[in-house]
Scaffold this active site. Structure first.
Site, PDB file in Angstrom:
ATOM      1  N   GLY A   1      -0.776   5.646  14.216  1.00 24.59           N
ATOM      2  CA  GLY A   1       0.134   4.672  13.157  1.00 24.59           C
ATOM      3  C   GLY A   1       0.074   5.281  12.012  1.00 24.59           C
TER       4      GLY A   1
ATOM      5  NE  ARG B   1      -5.909   2.326   3.326  1.00 24.87           N
ATOM      6  CZ  ARG B   1      -6.033   3.616   3.171  1.00 24.87           C
ATOM      7  NH1 ARG B   1      -5.866   3.894   2.014  1.00 24.87           N
ATOM      8  NH2 ARG B   1      -7.281   4.397   3.772  1.00 24.87           N
TER       9      ARG B   1
ATOM     10  CE1 TYR C   1     -10.817  -0.851   5.050  1.00 20.23           C
ATOM     11  CE2 TYR C   1      -8.565  -0.132   4.502  1.00 20.23           C
ATOM     12  CZ  TYR C   1      -9.477  -0.994   5.399  1.00 20.23           C
ATOM     13  OH  TYR C   1      -9.185  -1.882   6.171  1.00 20.23           O
TER      14      TYR C   1
ATOM     15  CB  CYS D   1      -7.058 -12.121 -13.339  1.00 19.95           C
ATOM     16  SG  CYS D   1      -5.915 -12.550 -14.628  1.00 19.95           S
TER      17      CYS D   1
ATOM     18  CE1 TYR E   1      -3.684  -0.107   9.518  1.00 16.04           C
ATOM     19  CE2 TYR E   1      -3.745   2.111   8.839  1.00 16.04           C
ATOM     20  CZ  TYR E   1      -3.743   1.132   9.779  1.00 16.04           C
ATOM     21  OH  TYR E   1      -4.060   1.370  11.109  1.00 16.04           O
TER      22      TYR E   1
END
Length: 466
Positions: free
Chosen positions: A325, A363, A367, A394, A424
């Site tokens: 993907g 991300r 992550y 914020c 993603y």
């Protein structure tokens, strides 16, 4: 670099120490083809172009932030995966992992390039069907598929349902029997291998929500259960070992264990299952330091691994499936931002605030992902400055690119772009702070079109019924 807590506190842990590995690139104006889509270049005026269109023209017509998807690059990558596995002398299927990014236009491209698609929600299934993907070329994943979702999938005639729990076996068997069909299924097996980039650890990964444990025997019990259900047709086994994987070493361990289960099934039940799916998770280059493998190299390695393991167990080589993907869509898009505020912190770094942030790319916050960034509305001969690209939300954790270099003459109004955001980012985008999710623009042959439109305030208010 480790992101673990710093003994002097989080602020000190975030500051780059003297002599840190991060060094400015030799040319801030260069666009590394490893991380940018294939048609990205600069025109005679130094403005970045993609698909023959300048980013300044895209920003003027469509606004920022925007995800810019290079259609020619997407199609080329999809075609490369299809051809790579078709050239290895084994029956094979390439399923695009829809969770990376899915839209009706993307599904049509996949269909035209010969790929199938896997989905993991009713919404993804609806998009795939609406775009005309033949249902027999759709696989459905998910650890908690509802009765309604399974009914929808069986009624649509999806080619595979990947079974993830004992309860799902019971649910699906009843639904298929009620609808008068024999539903093809795969059983997802937890093989005790988890891969992250160049490392894999073969123990202590039973504690997860996906699949049936091989080591604890639940996979073998699931096989017996499915084989005993007349309304289910067991086609094979499925395995997924991790994400952002750069080599095939862990796949070899996983294939060894999955094939051993295939041999056990043959010996115990007299059945040779005809399919094996080794999942996805293959990596891309987010920065120049990343070194992903080419589809042909991956196909050759995986086909050889499966052939060798099956020969050792005197099994016929099954049909092989993979599920790239990110590896297809990730490198094909970049996110285009306009600079709003440039805030130097002497002795530390310069904070560059853009008109997007964690609502269009979670991300980095989620992550600790690394990204590249470049000034794309012009070139510059200014000295490099260490920057942190941040959003307008914020949250102090609203970071798009944690550490990078941009020209010291960067100014509000400049356009910067973050490459390798095709996977993603739009899929995980949110309305945090009631932000409007950006559009997805498909560019090709000097033309641009919106394939997913920008949200409006009317969209937000329409859902808020008061």
């Amino acid at each position: 670099m480790s992101r673990s807590a710093h003994p002097a506190g989080p602020r000190h842990g975030d500051v780059l120490p003297e002599g840190h590995y991060l060094a400015p690139p030799s040319d801030l104006n260069a666009l590394d083809p490893k991380v940018w889509s294939r048609t990205v270049t600069r025109d005679a005026n130094g403005v970045a172009t993609v698909g023959g269109i300048t980013v300044t023209a895209l920003a003027a017509e469509f606004g920022t932030p925007a995800y810019v998807l290079d259609e020619a690059d997407f199609r080329a990558r999809a075609r490369a995966w299809h051809r790579a596995f078709g050239a290895e002398g084994v029956a094979a299927d390439v399923y695009y992992a829809g969770k990376a990014f899915l839209s009706k236009a993307v599904v049509r491209w996949l269909h035209e390039e010969g790929l199938s698609v896997d989905v993991c929600s009713p919404g993804e299934l609806a998009v795939a069907l609406a775009a005309g993907m033949p249902p027999e070329r759709i696989a459905l994943h998910g650890n908690n598929k509802s009765v309604a979702e399974l009914e929808q999938a069986v009624k649509a005639g999806v080619g595979h349902i990947v079974i993830d729990s004992t309860l799902e076996i019971e649910r699906l068997a009843e639904i298929a029997e009620r609808q008068g069909v024999r539903q093809p299924v795969l059983i997802r097996v937890t093989v005790g291998v988890e891969a992250h980039t160049h490392e894999f650890i073969a123990t202590a990964h039973e504690d997860q929500k996906f699949g049936f444990s091989l080591a604890q025997g639940s996979a073998a019990r699931a096989v017996r259960d499915v084989l005993g259900r007349d309304s289910l047709e067991l086609r094979g086994l499925h395995s997924h070992i991790g994400s952002q994987i750069f080599d095939t070493a862990a796949f070899e361990v996983a294939a060894h264990r999955v094939v051993a289960l295939l041999a056990r099934i043959r010996d115990e039940h007299g059945v040779e299952l005809p399919e094996i799916d080794l999942g996805g998770g293959l990596g891309i280059a987010y920065t120049s330091e990343d070194d992903p493998r080419e589809p042909g190299e991956i196909a050759t390695a995986l086909a050889e691994i499966v052939r060798r393991e099956c020969a050792a167990k005197e099994l016929a080589t099954p049909r092989l499936s993979v599920e790239p993907g990110r590896a297809i869509v990730g490198p094909t898009a970049f996110t285009l931002y306009r600079v709003g505020t440039v805030k130097p912190l002497p002795g530390l770094r310069t904070y560059v605030s853009v008109d997007g942030g964690m609502s269009d790319n979670i991300r980095t916050a989620l992550y600790d992902a690394d990204y590249s960034v470049a000034l794309v509305s012009r070139t510059s001969q200014a000295e490099p400055m260490l920057v942190r690209v941040v959003g307008k939300h914020c949250e102090s954790g609203d970071i798009v690119v944690r550490d990078a270099f941009l020209p010291a003459d960067l100014t509000p109004g400049d356009l910067i772009a973050v490459p390798a955001t095709g996977a993603y980012c739009r899929s995980m985008a949110s309305n945090y702070n009631h932000a409007l999710r950006p559009p997805v623009l498909a560019v090709a042959d000097g033309a641009a079109r919106v394939i997913v439109r920008r949200e409006t305030e009317e969209d937000l208010l329409r859902l808020d019924i008061g």
